[in-house]
Design an enzyme around this catalytic site. Structure first.
Site, PDB file in Angstrom:
ATOM      1  N   GLY A 382      -1.875  11.800  12.010  1.00 29.13           N
ATOM      2  CA  GLY A 382      -2.447  11.325  10.552  1.00 29.13           C
ATOM      3  C   GLY A 382      -3.032   9.560  10.708  1.00 29.13           C
ATOM      4  O   GLY A 382      -2.297   9.585  11.011  1.00 29.13           O
ATOM      5  N   SER A 384      -2.469   5.775   9.733  1.00 31.09           N
ATOM      6  CA  SER A 384      -1.876   5.171   9.382  1.00 31.09           C
ATOM      7  C   SER A 384      -2.133   4.535   7.686  1.00 31.09           C
ATOM      8  O   SER A 384      -2.265   4.414   7.287  1.00 31.09           O
ATOM      9  CB  SER A 384      -1.890   3.643  10.144  1.00 31.09           C
ATOM     10  OG  SER A 384      -2.107   3.818  11.299  1.00 31.09           O
ATOM     11  N   GLY A 385       0.374   4.963   7.354  1.00 36.18           N
ATOM     12  CA  GLY A 385      -0.054   4.542   6.015  1.00 36.18           C
ATOM     13  C   GLY A 385       0.288   5.844   5.417  1.00 36.18           C
ATOM     14  O   GLY A 385       0.451   5.839   4.409  1.00 36.18           O
ATOM     15  N   GLY A 386      -0.019   7.296   6.756  1.00 39.63           N
ATOM     16  CA  GLY A 386       0.271   8.354   5.625  1.00 39.63           C
ATOM     17  C   GLY A 386       1.892   8.511   5.497  1.00 39.63           C
ATOM     18  O   GLY A 386       1.908   9.660   4.145  1.00 39.63           O
ATOM     19  N   GLY A 387       2.558   7.785   5.816  1.00 40.05           N
ATOM     20  CA  GLY A 387       4.116   8.141   5.078  1.00 40.05           C
ATOM     21  C   GLY A 387       5.206   8.596   6.644  1.00 40.05           C
ATOM     22  O   GLY A 387       5.916   9.077   6.635  1.00 40.05           O
ATOM     23  N   LYS A 388       3.888   8.359   7.606  1.00 38.24           N
ATOM     24  CA  LYS A 388       5.120   9.496   9.126  1.00 38.24           C
ATOM     25  C   LYS A 388       6.736   7.818   9.537  1.00 38.24           C
ATOM     26  O   LYS A 388       7.025   9.312   9.509  1.00 38.24           O
ATOM     27  CB  LYS A 388       4.105   9.333  10.626  1.00 38.24           C
ATOM     28  CG  LYS A 388       2.830  10.160  10.312  1.00 38.24           C
ATOM     29  CD  LYS A 388       1.602  10.005  11.253  1.00 38.24           C
ATOM     30  CE  LYS A 388       1.591   8.926  11.487  1.00 38.24           C
ATOM     31  NZ  LYS A 388       0.790   8.051  10.495  1.00 38.24           N
ATOM     32  N   GLU A 511       6.051   6.971  18.346  1.00 33.64           N
ATOM     33  CA  GLU A 511       5.097   5.932  19.590  1.00 33.64           C
ATOM     34  C   GLU A 511       5.555   5.311  20.228  1.00 33.64           C
ATOM     35  O   GLU A 511       5.565   4.479  20.916  1.00 33.64           O
ATOM     36  CB  GLU A 511       4.330   4.666  18.517  1.00 33.64           C
ATOM     37  CG  GLU A 511       3.557   5.727  17.922  1.00 33.64           C
ATOM     38  CD  GLU A 511       2.234   6.396  18.039  1.00 33.64           C
ATOM     39  OE1 GLU A 511       1.943   6.270  19.558  1.00 33.64           O
ATOM     40  OE2 GLU A 511       0.650   6.828  17.540  1.00 33.64           O
TER      41      GLU A 511
END
Length: 590
Positions: A382, A384-388, A511
Site C-alpha cells: 500500500g 507510504s504512510g498507510g500504517g504497515k 523491506e
C-alpha cells in the site's frame, strides 16, 4: 526533559536521593570518617606545636626544646600524610563506586523505556546526563563532600582553640564572620542558578555532536559542514557565555571572601601584636592564634567554594532522578500468561485502532480487522504512510493499541511477558542496524547463546559468507560504529543472518531486500524462502515482484484493510492494487 523549562534547583535536598547509593558501603564510609576526624585532629594540633616552637624554642633560646618542637612537627606531618592518604583513597573510591552504580541504574532503567519516550527526550541529552552528571556527582562525593566536612571540622575545632588561646582576639574574629557570610549567600544564589544553566548548555553541546556524527554521511552528502560548524559554534558560545557568567560570580565570591578574611586577620594581628609588645600574651600564643584564625578563615573560603559544587551536583541529581523516576508505558503484565511450547503463530487483529502519543488526534491504524493463519506468508502493501510499519511496531509491542487487541494463538499479547512475546519474533527492519563489535558478535546478537557452528550456518543461509573473504580478520573483523565499514547490502545480509539465528516462530520483514542489488537480492530471497518455511511471516514490500507468491496479500490504506487476496485476485478486485502494480511493472519494463 526540555532544558529551557526545567525549574531551577532551590536547595541541596535533592542530594539526599543519592544516600541510598551510599548505604552498601557503610564500612568504607565509617573508615573514611575516622580518617577524616584523625587528620582534622592532627592538623589542629599543629597550632600547639607552633606555639611550643616559638615560646620554648625561639623565645627561650633552647636548642634542645627547638629540636623537640621540630621533631614533634615532623611526627605530626607523618601522621597527617598517612591519614590524608587513607581519607583521600577511601572517599575517592566511594565516589567512583557510587557514580558507577548510578550510571548503571540510569542506563538499565532507560533502556527498558517505551520507544515513544525517546520521541520526547533526546538520546543525545540522555547520554550527556548519564556521562557528565554522574561524573559531576563522582567529583562531589569523592572530593568536594570530603573537603566540606573536613573544613567544617577545622572551622569548629579552630573556633574552640581560638577561645582557648585568647578570648578577646576571638571576639574580633567572630565580629568579622557576618561580613564574610553575607557575600557567600549573595553570590552563592547566583552561582547556583548559573550552575544548572551550565549543565543544560553542556548537554546541548553533547546532543548536537552526537546527532551530527551519527548522521555524518548525510551531513557530508549535502555538504552541510559549514552550516553545522556555524550552528555548533553558536551552541558552544552559548555554553561558554553561561559558564563565564558562573565563573565570574564564583570568582567574585572567592575574591570577596579572601579580601574580607585578610582585612579581619590583619586587624586581629595588629591588636594581638600590641598585646605581645605590652606583655599580655606571648609570641607563641599570637602565632598559634594566627594559625587557628587563618585555618578558620580558609575553612570558610573552602566551604564557600565547595558550596558551588554541591549546588551543581544538586541540579545534576535532579536530572538523573527525573530519568530514574520515568515510567514506561509498556510493561509486563502483573500475572503473565505463557503460550507454552506448542505455539502455532497465528495472529489476529481485532477492531484495532492506534494513534502515536506525539500525534494523538491522528489515527495511524483505524478499525483494523485481520486474521493471519499460522505458517503462512502474508504481505502488506500500500501507499507510504498507510500504517504497515505501525502494525509491526504494535506486534512487537513497542506501543499498545488505543483500542482493540492483537492476539497470538487467541491470546492478547498484553497478557504475555515482553521476553516471551519478543522471543517469538524475528525482525528485519528496512534500515539494517548493526552495533560496534565484530561480525560474529553482530550475528550472535539474535541469539547470544548460539554456538559458533550455528552462527556460521546462519551466515551461509543469508549469504554473508559471500563477502567473508574480504574481511581483514574474518569473523573477528571489527565492523566499526554502526557497521560503517560495510555496504548497505552487506549490512542487510548480516541483519537477516541475525534473524535466521534467532529461529523465530513469527518473522517480520520490513523491506528486507530493499538495500540489495539484483544479485544480492536473488541470493537473499532464496535464503528467505528457506527461512520462511514453517513460520508465520509478515512482509512489508513496495516491490510487488518480491511478494507475488505470498499466501495472501493485504492492501493497507489510511490505516485500514482496503482489500486482500492473492496477486491475481487483487488485480481483478482492487483498483488501488492494480494501479500500484501497473505503475511498478511498467516502470520496471522501462
Amino acid at each position: 526533559m526540555q532544558n529551557t523549562n526545567r525549574p531551577k534547583s532551590k536547595n541541596l535536598n535533592s542530594l539526599n536521593q543519592t544516600f541510598r547509593y551510599l548505604k552498601p558501603y557503610k564500612f568504607q564510609i565509617v573508615l573514611s570518617a575516622i580518617a577524616l576526624l584523625f587528620t582534622a585532629g592532627v592538623t589542629l594540633s599543629l597550632g600547639q606545636g607552633l606555639k611550643h616552637l616559638v615560646d620554648a624554642g625561639f623565645s627561650a633560646r633552647s636548642s634542645q626544646e627547638l629540636g623537640y618542637s621540630l621533631i614533634g612537627i615532623i611526627i605530626i606531618g607523618i601522621l597527617l600524610a598517612g591519614g590524608t592518604y587513607l581519607r583521600h583513597y577511601l572517599v575517592s573510591w566511594i565516589g567512583e563506586r557510587v557514580s558507577s552504580d548510578l550510571r548503571f541504574d540510569v542506563f538499565a532503567h532507560i533502556i527498558e523505556m517505551h520507544p515513544s519516550f525517546f520521541e520526547i527526550n533526546s538520546p543525545g541529552e540522555i547520554q550527556s546526563r548519564i556521562v557528565t552528571d554522574t561524573t559531576l556527582l563522582q567529583s562531589v562525593i569523592g572530593s568536594s563532600a570530603s573537603i566540606a566536612l573536613r573544613n567544617l571540622l577545622m572551622f569548629v575545632g579552630g573556633i574552640i582553640f581560638l577561645f582557648i588561646t585568647n578570648v578577646k582576639l576571638t571576639a574580633i574574629v567572630l565580629i568579622s564572620v557576618p561580613f564574610i557570610v553575607f557575600p557567600i549567600l549573595f553570590y552563592g544564589r547566583k552561582v547556583r542558578n548559573l550552575s544548572r544553566d551550565t549543565q543544560d548548555k553542556i548537554a546541548n553541546v553533547g546532543a548536537y555532536v552526537s546527532e551530527s556524527l551519527f548522521n555524518i554521511k548525510i551531513v557530508q552528502s549535502f555538504y552541510h559542514q559549514e552550516i553545522d560548524k556555524t550552528k555548533f559554534s553558536q551552541t558552544v558560545e552559548d555554553s561558554f557565555r553561561v559558564s563565564v557568567a558562573r565563573i565570574k560570580q564564583r570568582s567574585l565570591l572567592i575574591a570577596t571572601v579572601i579580601l574580607l578574611i585578610l582585612v579581619g586577620i590583619s586587624f586581629m594581628l595588629w591588636v594581638g601584636g600590641m598585646d605581645v609588645l605590652e606583655g599580655r600574651i606571648t609570641g607563641g600564643e599570637l602565632i598559634a592564634f594566627a594559625f587557628y584564625a587563618i585555618m578558620v578563615a580558609s575553612s570558610i573560603g573552602a566551604i564557600s567554594e565547595v558550596l558551588g559544587d554541591l549546588q551543581r551536583a544538586a541540579g545534576a541529581t535532579e536530572r538523573l532522578m527525573e530519568l530514574l523516576s520515568s515510567k514506561s508505558n509498556i510493561e509486563d503484565p502483573v500475572s503473565p500468561i505463557s503460550l507454552g511450547s506448542n505455539v502455532t503463530g497465528s495472529i489476529q487483529f481485532e477492531n484495532l485502532s492506534f494513534s502515536y502519543p506525539s500525534r494523538p488526534e491522528q489515527f495511524a491504524i483505524s478499525d483494523f480487522h485481520l486474521s493471519i493463519k499460522a505458517n503462512q506468508t502474508t504481505a502488506l502493501v500500500g501507499p507510504s504512510g498507510g500504517g504497515k510499519s505501525t502494525l509491526f511496531e504494535l506486534i512487537l509491542r513497542f506501543y499498545d493499541p488505543t483500542k482493540g487487541s492483537i492476539q497470538i494463538d487467541g491470546l492478547d499479547i498484553r497478557n504475555l511477558s515482553l521476553k516471551e512475546l519478543r522471543g517469538l519474533i524475528g525482525f528485519v527492519p528496512q534500515q539494517p542496524v548493526l552495533f560496534s563489535g565484530t561480525l560474529r558478535e553482530n550475528i550472535a546478537y539474535g541469539n547470544p547463546s548460539a554456538s559458533f557452528e550455528d552462527i556460521k550456518v546462519a551466515a551461509e543461509q543469508a549469504y554473508v559468507t559471500e563477502f567473508l573473504a574480504q574481511m581483514s580478520n574474518g569473523w573477528d573483523t571489527d565492523l566499526g560504529h554502526m557497521g560503517t565499514r560495510l555496504s548497505g547490502g552487506q549490512k542487510q545480509r548480516i541483519a537477516i543472518a541475525r534473524a535466521v539465528l534467532r529461529n523465530p516462530k513469527i518473522l517480520l520483514l520490513d523491506e528486507a531486500t530493499s538495500a540489495l542489488d539484483s544479485e544480492s537480492e536473488r541470493m537473499v530471497q532464496k535464503a528467505l524462502d528457506v527461512l520462511m518455511k514453517d513460520r508465520t511471516t509478515l512482509i512489508i514490500a513496495h516491490r510487488l515482484a518480491t511478494i507475488i507468491r505470498s499466501d495472501q496479500i493485504i492492501v493497507v490504506n489510511h490505516g485500514k484493510v482496503d482489500s486482500m487476496g492473492t496477486h491475481e485476485e487483487l488485480l481483478l478486485k482492487s483498483n488501488l492494487y492494480k494501479r500500484l502494480a501497473n505503475l511498478q511493472f511498467q516502470t520496471e519494463e522501462l
